[in-house]
Design an enzyme around this catalytic site. Structure first.
Site, mmCIF file in Angstrom:
data_model
loop_
_atom_site.group_PDB
_atom_site.id
_atom_site.type_symbol
_atom_site.label_atom_id
_atom_site.label_comp_id
_atom_site.label_asym_id
_atom_site.label_seq_id
_atom_site.Cartn_x
_atom_site.Cartn_y
_atom_site.Cartn_z
ATOM 1 N N SER A 222 0.832 -1.197 0.000
ATOM 2 C CA SER A 222 0.000 0.000 0.000
ATOM 3 C C SER A 222 0.876 1.260 0.000
ATOM 4 O O SER A 222 1.737 1.405 -0.849
ATOM 5 C CB SER A 222 -0.969 -0.050 1.192
ATOM 6 O OG SER A 222 -2.070 0.791 0.984
ATOM 7 N N ASP B 141 -5.732 -3.939 -2.398
ATOM 8 C CA ASP B 141 -4.723 -3.581 -1.403
ATOM 9 C C ASP B 141 -4.035 -4.813 -0.783
ATOM 10 O O ASP B 141 -4.695 -5.754 -0.342
ATOM 11 C CB ASP B 141 -5.402 -2.771 -0.298
ATOM 12 C CG ASP B 141 -4.436 -1.903 0.482
ATOM 13 O OD1 ASP B 141 -3.365 -2.403 0.863
ATOM 14 O OD2 ASP B 141 -4.761 -0.721 0.709
#
Length: 255
Positions: free
Chosen positions: A40, A152
């Site tokens: 991320s 993610d």
């Protein structure tokens, strides 16, 4: 013989500026990583650093970021926004690079939302891997690559330790944004999602970090995850301060 340090940078949205303080502290101790991995926002920082963008320059970049620069409204069946601009921002700094061309070997972690599998990028376009790794499910439409629907990396390995030793690291440092910290009362839809994902992810922190030789725990509970540019300096300073303290208590690394 000098250790080959692998550095794993966790996710944490706007708190990611603290990673810059970690990198600066490591530089000041002459402990530059030989391998990098990121999930991320950690993937964003790791990618820029891996392509020799100086910490000071990444810090200036962080000071200009706002939520809308990473997002674009794009209502679809799979999300309410697109994060295609995240890839464009990365390319505006390092160009249309491939991961395998990084000066420091790099791994970027994402998740396959169809299968639940962890996906580790070691080659291919940096911008596409960043888009996948930063794609908050339910907010952003999944990034489709090679037939996979990617979101993610926080869902499968928020502290991306596992790629580093296979890459060649003999000492792995994991950066964790303190799983023991309290969660803030959500102020909106995105805060609710981030709380939900982080609560689930942090329950597995010990699992994520079991192969790390040193875990740098940063207590960042007083910092927002969605305010990208108001506390960059404070996050940098806190990341730097806490890293220095923890490095001093790890003499095996400093020998």
């Amino acid at each position: 013989m000098k250790r080959k340090i692998g550095l794993a940078l966790c996710g944490g949205a706007a708190r990611g500026s603290a990673h810059l303080g970690v990198l600066q502290a490591l530089e000041d101790f002459d402990l530059r990583p030989a391998y990098l991995s990121g999930t991320s926002i950690g993937a964003v920082v790791a990618a820029l650093y891996a392509f020799n963008v100086p910490v000071a320059e990444i810090r200036k970049f962080a000071e200009t970021l706002k939520w809308f620069k990473f997002t674009r409204f794009s209502l679809s069946r799979t999300g309410i926004m697109s994060n295609a601009d995240a890839g464009k921002l990365i390319e505006s700094i390092i160009g249309p690079k491939n991961i395998e061309d990084a000066a420091i070997p790099l791994a970027i972690v994402a998740s396959d939302i169809s299968t639940g599998e962890k996906v580790i990028f070691r080659k291919g376009k940096v911008s596409e891997a960043i888009m996948a790794s930063t794609c908050i499910p339910g907010v952003f439409s999944p990034v489709v690559l090679d037939g996979r629907m990617l979101v993610d990396g926080l869902l499968t390995e928020n502290i991306p330790v596992s790629p580093l030793k296979p890459m060649g690291a003999d000492f792995v440092i994991a950066v964790s944004f303190n799983p023991k910290s309290r969660f803030r009362k959500p102020e909106g839809y995105i805060d609710i999602l981030l709380n939900a994902f982080e609560i689930a992810a942090w329950q597995r922190t010990e699992y994520f970090t079991r192969e790390a030789d040193l875990v740098i725990d940063l207590n960042l509970e007083d910092f927002s995850r969605t305010d990208f540019n108001k506390k960059v300096d404070a996050l940098f300073s806190e990341g730097y301060r806490q890293t220095i303290l923890q490095l001093k208590s790890a003499p095996v690394l400093l020998q």
